[in-house]
Design an enzyme around this catalytic site. Structure first.
Site, PDB file in Angstrom:
ATOM      1  N   ASN A 136      25.304  -0.055  24.175  1.00  0.00           N
ATOM      2  CA  ASN A 136      25.973   1.235  24.184  1.00  0.00           C
ATOM      3  C   ASN A 136      26.622   1.438  22.830  1.00  0.00           C
ATOM      4  OD1 ASN A 136      25.337   2.138  26.662  1.00  0.00           O
ATOM      5  ND2 ASN A 136      27.379   2.097  27.511  1.00  0.00           N
ATOM      6  N   ALA A 174      28.406   8.102  26.099  1.00  0.00           N
ATOM      7  CA  ALA A 174      27.537   7.176  25.379  1.00  0.00           C
ATOM      8  C   ALA A 174      26.341   6.834  26.243  1.00  0.00           C
ATOM      9  CB  ALA A 174      28.308   5.910  24.989  1.00  0.00           C
ATOM     10  N   CYS A 175      25.452   6.044  25.682  1.00  0.00           N
ATOM     11  CA  CYS A 175      24.192   5.692  26.324  1.00  0.00           C
ATOM     12  C   CYS A 175      24.403   5.076  27.712  1.00  0.00           C
ATOM     13  CB  CYS A 175      23.433   4.703  25.464  1.00  0.00           C
ATOM     14  SG  CYS A 175      23.295   5.153  23.733  1.00  0.00           S
ATOM     15  N   GLY A 176      23.339   5.139  28.509  1.00  0.00           N
ATOM     16  CA  GLY A 176      23.363   4.498  29.817  1.00  0.00           C
ATOM     17  C   GLY A 176      22.392   3.331  29.859  1.00  0.00           C
TER      18      GLY A 176
END
Length: 247
Positions: free
Chosen positions: A244, A20-22
């Site tokens: 996230n 997932a996103c950072g």
């Protein structure tokens, strides 16, 4: 043999686990503003490249962006017109149509809406960018990137929540009635973002490399799109938060 850590427990299902996103946040605990903090936050973003994603074209990212405090000293010298004291105006970044005539119509409508919200448009500025530092697919759908500066139209300058509320109403109406998108419109913070990879943000937005661009905090985000396709407007961070996953 799987360890106990990877076995299903309660409502947790390991099969649903995905990258997932950072997100990264850099803050000066004493509130001191500096360009060094901007550079550190961009370094952090580039180290989050593994948390972002791109499609079949590696050079087109799912999205990357940064939220900082309004860099008043930088904007006062770069706007091309006089700005009032810090905190008495709201700079915003707006995604406009790429057609010149349509962009002019959108700007005019934003100025009309500002008057209705008892705000004055102080001026416009094109956001410097280097399109060669992003992928062809991102360039194909890239909007016209501009900055708009608004302040209270009254004789007494408004600050704080009074100005924030008027800017919020203007942004909400402009997005519906002028068919534009505002990454940010605030007297407190500003957002630079786009359909970019983590490594492309600082080279695409040349403002971020200027030593006069200073902040005491910076929130960065590298996007891994899951249930929506990448786009310029869906890059993070948003106007107040980053997250996230898809909400």
């Amino acid at each position: 043999m799987r360890t106990q850590h990877y076995l299903q427990k309660g409502l947790y299902v390991p099969a649903f686990e995905h990258d997932a996103c950072g997100i990264g946040l850099v803050v000066d605990l004493h509130g001191r503003r500096s360009h060094k903090l901007i550079a550190q936050s961009l370094d952090a973003l580039e180290h989050l490249a593994h948390r972002g994603a791109s499609g079949s074209e590696v050079a087109t990212g799912d999205g990357a962006g940064i939220l900082t405090q309004v860099p008043h000293r930088f904007l006062a010298e770069m706007a091309g017109f006089d700005l009032p004291e810090e905190g008495t105006y709201a700079p915003g970044i707006v995604f406009l149509p790429t057609d010149d005539e349509d962009a002019a119509k959108a700007e005019h409508r934003i100025e009309e809406l500002a008057v209705e919200e008892e705000l004055a448009v102080l001026g416009w500025r094109d956001v410097p960018r280097e399109p060669e530092f992003c992928g062809a697919a991102a360039r194909d759908v890239m909007p016209h990137l501009a900055q708009v500066f608004v302040a209270s139209a009254g004789a007494t300058p408004e600050t704080g929540m009074e100005l924030q509320r008027r800017a919020f109403c203007l942004r909400q109406r402009a997005e519906r009635e002028a068919e534009v998108y505002f990454p940010s419109l605030s007297a407190r913070t500003i957002v630079y973002k786009g359909m970019l990879t983590s490594e492309q943000l600082r080279t695409f937005f040349t403002d971020l490399e200027d030593p006069r661009f200073e902040s005491g905090l910076a929130l960065v985000h590298s996007r891994f799109s899951t249930n929506t396709f990448p786009s310029w407007s869906l890059a993070h961070p948003y106007r107040l938060v980053a997250h996230n996953g898809e909400i």
